[in-house]
Motif scaffolding. Structure first.
Motif, short mmCIF file in Angstrom:
data_model
loop_
_atom_site.label_atom_id
_atom_site.label_comp_id
_atom_site.label_asym_id
_atom_site.label_seq_id
_atom_site.Cartn_x
_atom_site.Cartn_y
_atom_site.Cartn_z
N GLN A 1 -1.33 -6.35 9.25
CA GLN A 1 -2.75 -6.43 8.91
C GLN A 1 -3.37 -5.03 8.87
OE1 GLN A 1 -4.91 -8.89 11.61
NE2 GLN A 1 -4.81 -10.68 10.27
N GLN A 2 -3.06 -4.25 9.89
CA GLN A 2 -3.59 -2.89 9.98
C GLN A 2 -3.20 -2.05 8.75
OE1 GLN A 2 -2.33 -1.17 13.66
NE2 GLN A 2 -4.37 -1.21 14.51
N GLN A 3 -1.92 -2.15 8.38
CA GLN A 3 -1.45 -1.39 7.22
C GLN A 3 -2.20 -1.80 5.96
OE1 GLN A 3 2.77 -2.02 7.22
NE2 GLN A 3 3.18 0.00 8.08
N GLN A 4 -2.36 -3.10 5.81
CA GLN A 4 -3.07 -3.57 4.63
C GLN A 4 -4.48 -3.01 4.58
OE1 GLN A 4 -2.77 -7.84 4.85
NE2 GLN A 4 -0.93 -7.93 3.55
N LEU A 5 -5.12 -3.06 5.72
CA LEU A 5 -6.49 -2.55 5.81
C LEU A 5 -6.55 -1.07 5.42
CD1 LEU A 5 -8.05 -4.10 9.04
CD2 LEU A 5 -9.03 -4.13 6.74
N LEU A 6 -5.57 -0.35 5.98
CA LEU A 6 -5.51 1.08 5.69
C LEU A 6 -5.37 1.34 4.20
CD1 LEU A 6 -5.71 3.21 7.83
CD2 LEU A 6 -3.24 3.54 7.74
N GLN A 7 -4.45 0.60 3.56
CA GLN A 7 -4.23 0.77 2.13
C GLN A 7 -5.50 0.48 1.36
OE1 GLN A 7 -0.96 -1.86 1.31
NE2 GLN A 7 0.59 -0.26 1.49
N GLN A 8 -6.15 -0.58 1.73
CA GLN A 8 -7.39 -0.94 1.04
C GLN A 8 -8.42 0.18 1.15
OE1 GLN A 8 -8.66 -4.69 2.63
NE2 GLN A 8 -7.46 -5.90 1.16
N GLN A 9 -8.52 0.72 2.33
CA GLN A 9 -9.47 1.80 2.58
C GLN A 9 -9.20 3.01 1.68
OE1 GLN A 9 -9.46 2.86 6.69
NE2 GLN A 9 -11.32 1.74 7.14
N GLN A 10 -7.89 3.36 1.62
CA GLN A 10 -7.52 4.51 0.80
C GLN A 10 -7.87 4.29 -0.65
OE1 GLN A 10 -3.36 4.87 1.78
NE2 GLN A 10 -3.71 6.55 3.20
N GLN A 11 -7.62 3.06 -1.10
CA GLN A 11 -7.91 2.77 -2.52
C GLN A 11 -9.40 2.94 -2.80
OE1 GLN A 11 -6.28 -1.15 -3.27
NE2 GLN A 11 -4.66 -0.30 -4.52
N THR A 12 -10.21 2.38 -1.92
CA THR A 12 -11.64 2.48 -2.19
C THR A 12 -12.14 3.93 -2.14
OG1 THR A 12 -11.72 1.51 0.02
CG2 THR A 12 -12.88 0.31 -1.71
N SER A 13 -11.60 4.74 -1.26
CA SER A 13 -12.06 6.15 -1.18
C SER A 13 -11.64 6.94 -2.41
CB SER A 13 -11.55 6.79 0.12
OG SER A 13 -10.15 6.96 0.06
N GLN A 14 -10.45 6.60 -2.96
CA GLN A 14 -10.01 7.25 -4.20
C GLN A 14 -10.96 6.92 -5.34
OE1 GLN A 14 -5.97 5.96 -4.68
NE2 GLN A 14 -5.10 7.81 -3.79
N GLU A 15 -11.31 5.65 -5.38
CA GLU A 15 -12.23 5.24 -6.45
C GLU A 15 -13.55 6.00 -6.35
OE1 GLU A 15 -12.40 0.99 -6.02
OE2 GLU A 15 -10.34 0.76 -6.75
N ASP A 16 -13.93 6.18 -5.10
CA ASP A 16 -15.19 6.92 -4.89
C ASP A 16 -15.15 8.33 -5.51
OD1 ASP A 16 -16.13 5.57 -1.63
OD2 ASP A 16 -16.64 4.98 -3.68
#
Lengths: 105, 170
Positions: free
Chosen positions: B152-167
């Motif tokens: 779960q933690q890894q998934q969350l981390l990945q999601q976070q990274q994706q959104t910051s890249q988009e930013d």
């Protein structure tokens, strides 16, 4: 307390015990003595019924008078005479009374 | 009509049902009049009184306090019912066998032929084994939970990274 179920006997031993204890002076009875008394009573009933039937007029029915007859004729059963007055017809009673009166006069 | 008076001693007798059963078993096809049954019932009670009084007398003469089988046998004999003795004694034998059967049944269940110390030891072993199994089970569950959490933690981390890249591209 041992009950009839234990020995396959028919008479409830608790009742036998109560009757025994109602005799004056009887204090305590051992369990084994109780078994024996119960068994002896069963035998007594069986004998009384069977003999009365055999002596009686009708082999298919057992009447009061059959029992009364046996009690009055068997010495062993003398102890029962008080509780088994032989029923007599009124006519016989009157005749008896008459006879007694005649004898007195 | 309150019937809570104490049962008069004179009313005491063998229950009617017990007598009827005896008669039925003895002379099944015979019709027995009601007053005859009542009479037999009373004779029964009288017989019991007779035997117990006589047995009690014998007992007292021996200076004993409890009526024993021997006293009953003696009473039967002296009252003329000696013919019942053999049957009466057979009842004692029966009673002994019934008691003996109950004893062996009980001890068989209790022991299974194994001494108590050994039984205790076996019991301890079983408890220990159960404890271990339970501990292992709990550990497994814990590890599984940990794994699930990590995923779960890894998934969350990945999601976070994706959104910051988009930013960054906006």
């Amino acid at each position: 307390m041992a009950d009839k179920g234990d020995l396959g006997s028919t008479l409830p031993l608790s009742r036998v015990k109560t009757i025994m204890k109602s005799s004056p002076d009887v204090s305590s009875i051992s369990q084994e003595a109780l078994f024996m008394t119960g068994r002896a009573t069963e035998l007594f009933v069986q004998n009384l019924a069977r003999v009365s039937l055999e002596q009686g007029g009708n082999k298919n029915s057992l009447e009061y008078k059959d029992l009364a007859e046996v009690v009055n004729s068997v010495e062993l059963l003398q102890f029962l005479q008080d509780i088994i007055p032989k029923k007599i017809k009124a006519m016989e009673y009157l005749k008896m009374m008459q006879k007694m009166q005649d004898e007195d006069s | 009509m309150a019937d809570n008076r104490e049962k008069d001693e004179d009313d005491l007798s063998i229950p009617r049902a017990a007598l009827n059963k005896m008669i039925k078993e003895l002379i099944p096809s015979v019709r027995v009049a009601n007053d005859a049954r009542e009479l037999i019932l009373n004779c029964c009670t009288e017989f019991i009184h007779l035997i117990s009084s006589e047995a009690n007398e014998i007992c007292n003469k021996q200076h004993k306090k409890t009526i024993s089988p021997e006293h009953v046998l003696g009473a039967l004999e002296s009252l003329g019912f000696g013919g019942y003795k053999e049957d009466a004694m057979a009842v004692l034998e029966e009673a002994k066998q019934v008691a003996a059967k109950k004893r062996t049944k009980r001890s068989r269940l209790e022991n299974l032929g194994i001494p108590e110390a050994e039984l205790l030891r076996q019991q301890q072993e079983l408890f220990e084994k159960a404890r271990l199994e339970q501990a292992q089970l709990e550990q497994q569950q814990f590890l599984q939970m940990q794994q699930a959490l990590q995923q779960q933690q890894q998934q969350l981390l990945q999601q976070q990274q994706q959104t910051s890249q988009e930013d960054d591209y906006s």
